[in-house]
Design a protein around this motif. Structure first.
Motif, PDB file in Angstrom:
ATOM      1  N   ASP A   1       0.112  56.214  49.524  1.00 59.32           N
ATOM      2  CA  ASP A   1       1.097  56.178  50.603  1.00 59.32           C
ATOM      3  C   ASP A   1       1.950  54.921  50.472  1.00 59.32           C
ATOM      4  O   ASP A   1       1.498  53.885  49.980  1.00 59.32           O
ATOM      5  N   ALA A   2       3.190  55.007  50.927  1.00 51.46           N
ATOM      6  CA  ALA A   2       4.100  53.860  50.920  1.00 51.46           C
ATOM      7  C   ALA A   2       4.496  53.521  52.353  1.00 51.46           C
ATOM      8  O   ALA A   2       4.670  54.412  53.192  1.00 51.46           O
ATOM      9  N   TRP A   3       4.663  52.211  52.596  1.00 46.26           N
ATOM     10  CA  TRP A   3       4.928  51.713  53.947  1.00 46.26           C
ATOM     11  C   TRP A   3       6.202  50.886  53.970  1.00 46.26           C
ATOM     12  O   TRP A   3       6.680  50.432  52.937  1.00 46.26           O
ATOM     13  N   GLN A   4       6.751  50.699  55.163  1.00 47.11           N
ATOM     14  CA  GLN A   4       7.923  49.849  55.321  1.00 47.11           C
ATOM     15  C   GLN A   4       7.717  48.922  56.515  1.00 47.11           C
ATOM     16  O   GLN A   4       6.986  49.261  57.463  1.00 47.11           O
TER      17      GLN A   4
ATOM     18  N   LEU B   1       4.698  54.079  58.291  1.00 46.89           N
ATOM     19  CA  LEU B   1       4.587  54.890  57.081  1.00 46.89           C
ATOM     20  C   LEU B   1       5.974  55.308  56.606  1.00 46.89           C
ATOM     21  O   LEU B   1       6.769  55.839  57.388  1.00 46.89           O
ATOM     22  N   TYR B   2       6.272  55.036  55.332  1.00 50.11           N
ATOM     23  CA  TYR B   2       7.577  55.368  54.747  1.00 50.11           C
ATOM     24  C   TYR B   2       7.529  56.689  53.989  1.00 50.11           C
ATOM     25  O   TYR B   2       8.442  57.512  54.088  1.00 50.11           O
ATOM     26  N   ASP B   3       6.463  56.914  53.229  1.00 53.68           N
ATOM     27  CA  ASP B   3       6.375  58.120  52.400  1.00 53.68           C
ATOM     28  C   ASP B   3       4.903  58.428  52.147  1.00 53.68           C
ATOM     29  O   ASP B   3       4.196  57.633  51.515  1.00 53.68           O
TER      30      ASP B   3
ATOM     31  N   PHE C   1       1.137  43.946  38.970  1.00 51.34           N
ATOM     32  CA  PHE C   1       0.671  44.020  40.356  1.00 51.34           C
ATOM     33  C   PHE C   1       1.298  45.234  41.019  1.00 51.34           C
ATOM     34  O   PHE C   1       2.504  45.449  40.935  1.00 51.34           O
ATOM     35  N   MET C   2       0.473  46.026  41.712  1.00 56.32           N
ATOM     36  CA  MET C   2       0.949  47.216  42.402  1.00 56.32           C
ATOM     37  C   MET C   2       0.506  47.216  43.862  1.00 56.32           C
ATOM     38  O   MET C   2      -0.641  46.904  44.189  1.00 56.32           O
ATOM     39  N   THR C   3       1.421  47.562  44.728  1.00 51.04           N
ATOM     40  CA  THR C   3       1.184  47.857  46.132  1.00 51.04           C
ATOM     41  C   THR C   3       2.340  48.726  46.587  1.00 51.04           C
ATOM     42  O   THR C   3       3.185  49.102  45.754  1.00 51.04           O
ATOM     43  N   GLN C   4       2.429  49.073  47.882  1.00 52.68           N
ATOM     44  CA  GLN C   4       3.502  49.961  48.336  1.00 52.68           C
ATOM     45  C   GLN C   4       3.978  49.563  49.727  1.00 52.68           C
ATOM     46  O   GLN C   4       3.701  50.249  50.723  1.00 52.68           O
ATOM     47  N   VAL C   5       4.706  48.440  49.793  1.00 53.36           N
ATOM     48  CA  VAL C   5       5.289  47.987  51.053  1.00 53.36           C
ATOM     49  C   VAL C   5       6.717  47.536  50.783  1.00 53.36           C
ATOM     50  O   VAL C   5       6.964  46.741  49.868  1.00 53.36           O
ATOM     51  N   MET C   6       7.657  48.036  51.557  1.00 49.46           N
ATOM     52  CA  MET C   6       9.049  47.651  51.397  1.00 49.46           C
ATOM     53  C   MET C   6       9.601  47.113  52.735  1.00 49.46           C
ATOM     54  O   MET C   6       9.094  47.471  53.792  1.00 49.46           O
TER      55      MET C   6
END
Length: 416
Positions: free
Chosen positions: A246-249, A258-260, A387-392
């Motif tokens: 999951d990706a977040w903003q 939650l973004y996507d 490095f990987m994560t999912q926050v924009m």
């Protein structure tokens, strides 16, 4: 899931201090994961292509599933180095050159002009002819005069936002996109300044016109297959969709939403065109293979994409006058922390670690993505970090300089 590289059985031979490597994981967990600043994180560090540290933290999905080793991430602008490599492959074949005018391949750009004033509130732009034509090197090093809407600095940025010219998933075909972009003025004459922009998306369309393939087809056949990057896509296949995190903003008040969702992601929907500047999904191990190819001078496991001299050219500073981002940038990346940082053909390049106020090596190259991912390659110490994560947006979480400091702090034996 099996990988061609496993965690080194003896980290002592790598020149890293084991205890100091382990404290990176504890730091991320205590500082970012447990407080909820990041939903998840994955870090890979290698030296001499041997993995010395790899760990996953947090939850991949909002329902609490742990982040798996083979998770997929939206890498956003970490797509740019891949597109730059693809273009340089065509340069090596003699199909194009760095000083080729962009309009020679994209005639839609033949009449582009430079904004002098106007454009506010929908008023007409007042423009003039550029001092020099836009060349391919301007696309690669972001001196094209193009822009990004999220900079929110000028009426041209606003026009990009209105026309949705820099969204991850473009609703136009490649031809429609170039036509829309070519109808707007430039921020400045090509080559005069540095401005982070959609230039690499334009470069992707140049690749399509030169090769006769879609960007997805070119990447798959000419880069991903030879490098055995079997987890990197523009459109996530159905059987890989459960791996997508999951990706977040984060909004201006610091609220994370939650973004996507991975299970219903827009990255699984067929596209009309492909973003060479930010459209890829990849895994940590796949991107590490791409970085290994760079570190090895353009070759990996017998598959040569580029020559060592081309890699050296790409990872040299190409900013006008040999300057740094502080002096050359019109807006983003003009902050003092970018002193001593140049820009090559698809990467930022460290010129002077002292001026940059960070440990590292002169000649190290790197970049990151909007969702807070990043990588660096140090050819002196032969270190790679992914490095990987999912926050924009990535500006909301200032983690990259901290991580880089922690990684170099764990290095016990330097080769410089």
């Amino acid at each position: 899931m099996q990988h061609d590289l496993e965690l080194s059985t003896s980290q002592r031979t790598s020149g890293f201090d084991d205890a100091r490597l382990k404290r990176i994981e504890a730091y991320l967990d205590d500082r970012y994961i447990r407080p909820g600043l990041l939903p998840h994180a994955q870090l890979l560090v290698s030296r001499d292509e041997e993995i010395v540290s790899f760990f996953s933290l947090g939850e991949a999905q909002a329902d609490g599933e742990a982040l798996a080793e083979d998770a997929l991430f939206r890498i956003a602008s970490m797509t740019k180095p891949v597109t730059s490599v693809a273009f340089m492959m065509l340069v090596e074949e003699g199909r194009v050159a760095l000083d080729t005018p962009v309009h020679a391949i994209l005639p839609e750009f033949a009449d582009m002009r430079v904004r002098v004033s106007g454009g506010e509130g929908g008023a007409p732009f007042l423009t003039e002819l550029p001092d020099a034509p836009m060349r391919m090197i301007d696309l690669l090093r972001h001196t094209s005069g193009l822009t990004y809407s999220f900079q929110q600095q000028s009426p041209i940025d606003a026009a990009y936002a209105t026309q949705k010219l820099d969204v991850f998933h473009q609703l136009r075909s490649s031809e429609e996109y170039i036509a829309a972009l070519g109808a707007l003025p430039l921020e400045f004459s090509p080559g005069a300044s540095w401005n982070y922009s959609v230039a690499t998306d334009v470069l992707g369309i140049v690749i399509e016109r030169l090769s006769g393939l879609s960007l997805a087809e070119f990447f798959a056949s000419c880069i991903f297959a030879p490098l055995r990057m079997d987890s990197t896509f523009f459109e996530v296949p159905q059987d890989h969709q459960p791996r997508l995190a999951d990706a977040w903003q984060i909004d201006g008040q610091g609220v994370r939403t939650l973004y996507d969702r991975g299970e219903s992601s827009r990255w699984r929907v067929p596209l009309k065109s492909y973003s060479g500047g930010g459209g890829l999904v990849s895994s940590t191990h796949d991107y590490h293979r791409f970085c290994r190819m760079l570190l090895r001078g353009g070759e990996l496991d017998g598959a040569r994409l580029l020559s060592p001299k081309t890699i050296a050219l790409m990872t040299s500073n190409h900013l006008p006058g040999g300057g740094d981002l502080v002096g050359a940038s019109r807006s983003m990346f003009s902050e003092s922390q970018n002193a001593g940082i140049g820009f090559g053909l698809g990467f930022a390049v460290t010129q002077n670690p002292v001026t940059a106020m960070l440990p590292g090596s002169a000649g190290e190259y790197y970049w990151g993505g909007m969702l807070s991912t990043f990588f660096f390659v140090d050819p002196v110490e032969r270190i790679i970090a992914v490095f990987m994560t999912q926050v924009m947006p990535s500006s909301a979480i200032s983690i990259r300089r901290e991580l880089k400091t922690l990684i170099y702090a764990a290095l016990a034996h330097s080769r410089a």
